[in-house]
Design a protein around this motif. Structure first.
Motif, PDB file in Angstrom:
ATOM      1  N   LEU A  91     107.688  39.381  48.756  1.00 52.13           N
ATOM      2  CA  LEU A  91     108.958  39.629  48.078  1.00 52.13           C
ATOM      3  C   LEU A  91     109.426  41.091  48.139  1.00 52.13           C
ATOM      4  O   LEU A  91     110.602  41.341  48.405  1.00 52.13           O
ATOM      5  CB  LEU A  91     108.900  39.131  46.639  1.00 52.13           C
ATOM      6  N   GLN A 124     114.639  33.957  43.240  1.00 51.82           N
ATOM      7  CA  GLN A 124     113.378  33.856  43.958  1.00 51.82           C
ATOM      8  C   GLN A 124     112.375  33.174  43.046  1.00 51.82           C
ATOM      9  O   GLN A 124     112.085  33.672  41.962  1.00 51.82           O
ATOM     10  CB  GLN A 124     112.879  35.241  44.371  1.00 51.82           C
ATOM     11  N   ASN A 159     106.594  34.244  45.014  1.00 53.70           N
ATOM     12  CA  ASN A 159     106.275  35.486  45.706  1.00 53.70           C
ATOM     13  C   ASN A 159     105.009  35.226  46.507  1.00 53.70           C
ATOM     14  O   ASN A 159     103.905  35.558  46.080  1.00 53.70           O
ATOM     15  CB  ASN A 159     106.091  36.638  44.714  1.00 53.70           C
TER      16      ASN A 159
END
Length: 107
Positions: free
Chosen positions: A95, A81, A84
């Motif tokens: 997230l 990832q 966020n």
């Protein structure tokens, strides 16, 4: 050809391609899991890469990056990832909820 080489040169672990290549190296993957989770893993098996889960037509599906299983039959979902983001309506970060949603579908 030089343009392609230049693009490849600028890729980092945050790139989907590089992340999957690096995590497909068993030694690196085990080391990362051990360091992050502070556990000891003897071995892993790669279950699937790019696995899609679509619960039904009314819910949002997900695509998991890499799923591995260790020698104790514990499954790990490895995701990269990069951002966020905040929900524009609530200003909350997305997230944590996305992570919980992924876990719920895996369960």
């Amino acid at each position: 050809m030089q343009d392609l080489a230049k693009k490849f040169e600028n890729l980092t672990i945050q790139s989907d391609f590089i992340f999957k290549k690096v995590m497909s190296r068993k030694r690196i993957c085990i080391h990362l899991l051990e360091e992050l989770l502070q556990i000891k893993i003897a071995d892993i098996n790669y279950i699937e890469a790019e696995k899609s889960l679509e619960p039904d037509y009314t819910r949002r599906g997900i695509r998991l990056d890499i799923i591995v299983e260790d020698d104790k039959n514990t499954h790990y979902n490895l995701e990269m990832q990069v951002k966020n983001n905040k929900n524009p309506h609530t200003k909350a970060f997305v997230l944590p909820k996305r992570s919980r949603y992924y876990q719920a579908l895996l369960d």
